[in-house]
Motif scaffolding. Sequence first.
Motif, PDB file in Angstrom:
ATOM      1  N   PRO A  95       0.813  -1.231   0.000  1.00  0.00           N
ATOM      2  CA  PRO A  95       0.000   0.000   0.000  1.00  0.00           C
ATOM      3  C   PRO A  95       0.835   1.265   0.000  1.00  0.00           C
ATOM      4  O   PRO A  95       0.468   2.251  -0.653  1.00  0.00           O
ATOM      5  CB  PRO A  95      -0.842  -0.130   1.283  1.00  0.00           C
ATOM      6  N   VAL A  96       1.964   1.257   0.726  1.00  0.00           N
ATOM      7  CA  VAL A  96       2.832   2.438   0.755  1.00  0.00           C
ATOM      8  C   VAL A  96       3.411   2.700  -0.635  1.00  0.00           C
ATOM      9  O   VAL A  96       3.453   3.840  -1.112  1.00  0.00           O
ATOM     10  CB  VAL A  96       3.959   2.251   1.787  1.00  0.00           C
ATOM     11  N   TYR A  97       3.843   1.640  -1.288  1.00  0.00           N
ATOM     12  CA  TYR A  97       4.424   1.779  -2.625  1.00  0.00           C
ATOM     13  C   TYR A  97       3.424   2.373  -3.610  1.00  0.00           C
ATOM     14  O   TYR A  97       3.726   3.343  -4.316  1.00  0.00           O
ATOM     15  CB  TYR A  97       4.910   0.418  -3.117  1.00  0.00           C
ATOM     16  N   PHE A  98       2.219   1.790  -3.685  1.00  0.00           N
ATOM     17  CA  PHE A  98       1.249   2.266  -4.669  1.00  0.00           C
ATOM     18  C   PHE A  98       0.774   3.678  -4.358  1.00  0.00           C
ATOM     19  O   PHE A  98       0.521   4.477  -5.278  1.00  0.00           O
ATOM     20  CB  PHE A  98       0.062   1.307  -4.747  1.00  0.00           C
ATOM     21  N   LEU A  99       0.663   4.026  -3.083  1.00  0.00           N
ATOM     22  CA  LEU A  99       0.270   5.386  -2.713  1.00  0.00           C
ATOM     23  C   LEU A  99       1.314   6.393  -3.195  1.00  0.00           C
ATOM     24  O   LEU A  99       0.973   7.394  -3.838  1.00  0.00           O
ATOM     25  CB  LEU A  99       0.092   5.483  -1.197  1.00  0.00           C
ATOM     26  N   LEU A 100       2.582   6.137  -2.907  1.00  0.00           N
ATOM     27  CA  LEU A 100       3.642   7.058  -3.323  1.00  0.00           C
ATOM     28  C   LEU A 100       3.804   7.065  -4.837  1.00  0.00           C
ATOM     29  O   LEU A 100       4.055   8.114  -5.442  1.00  0.00           O
ATOM     30  CB  LEU A 100       4.965   6.664  -2.655  1.00  0.00           C
ATOM     31  N   PHE A 101       3.647   5.904  -5.459  1.00  0.00           N
ATOM     32  CA  PHE A 101       3.793   5.809  -6.918  1.00  0.00           C
ATOM     33  C   PHE A 101       2.748   6.683  -7.617  1.00  0.00           C
ATOM     34  O   PHE A 101       3.065   7.402  -8.572  1.00  0.00           O
ATOM     35  CB  PHE A 101       3.655   4.357  -7.353  1.00  0.00           C
TER      36      PHE A 101
END
Length: 242
Positions: free
Chosen positions: A69-75
């Motif tokens: 979730p952190v990755y997709f949010l920042l991406f």
Amino acid sequence: METAIWNFWFYGLWWINILANGFFLYQLCRPFLEFRSGRLGQVLLFLTLAGISGMVIWIGDPNMLYTMPVYFLLFLLCTKGNRTGRLAVGIVIFCLTMSVCALLDTYVLKLDTARFYELLVRVLRTTIFGILWLVLRRHFPKERVCLSRRLWQLILGLAIMPLCALIAVVLLTFQKYDSAAVNALAMNQGLVILPFVLLTSTVILFAILILADHEKLEQTNRLAEVRELYYQGLRQQEHQVR
């Protein structure tokens, strides 16, 4: 003194590996994306990719669940444009990165559990990401890749398949710690599915480039047809005037 020098070299190499991984992954996805806030968006994406490349991912371990979730949010925060296309590219890069991390962290551990294991994993990650970038960079266009909405939807549908396979083999095998039979089954599945996820993610990136070239060629042909119709109209008007 020797221990201090070893620690300095060992952890210094860790940062070098992380930054190198971030560079290679950033270069892999840069041709497909448009960034928010200019340079800030690029730096944020670089740090995001470097961060996930340093995650320790084992089969049956929940680390990937916390990372996702952190990755997709920042991406999505540091890119702009077609949301379907951004999500598709993000999924492909995530699957590519996590499959490499899970393969190395899980199976290299069986070779050596000392510091040599950590050193070997770091070097191999950087080597694999670097090779993928060198292979794909020859096919990258000079301009940013553009696809129609329907083609991006197709790519998103294709990208979901390796993502589901990755989730199944990494996250849904947590019961491996309760049974030796389940552990053996999970390890065998990972040895087959994780290379498949890596290969599929790479092929999808190639497919995006091929579709972009095909769409660009179609646009060129349509433009040539419009020009031909325009010139035919001019010739007809000249003929009528004469």
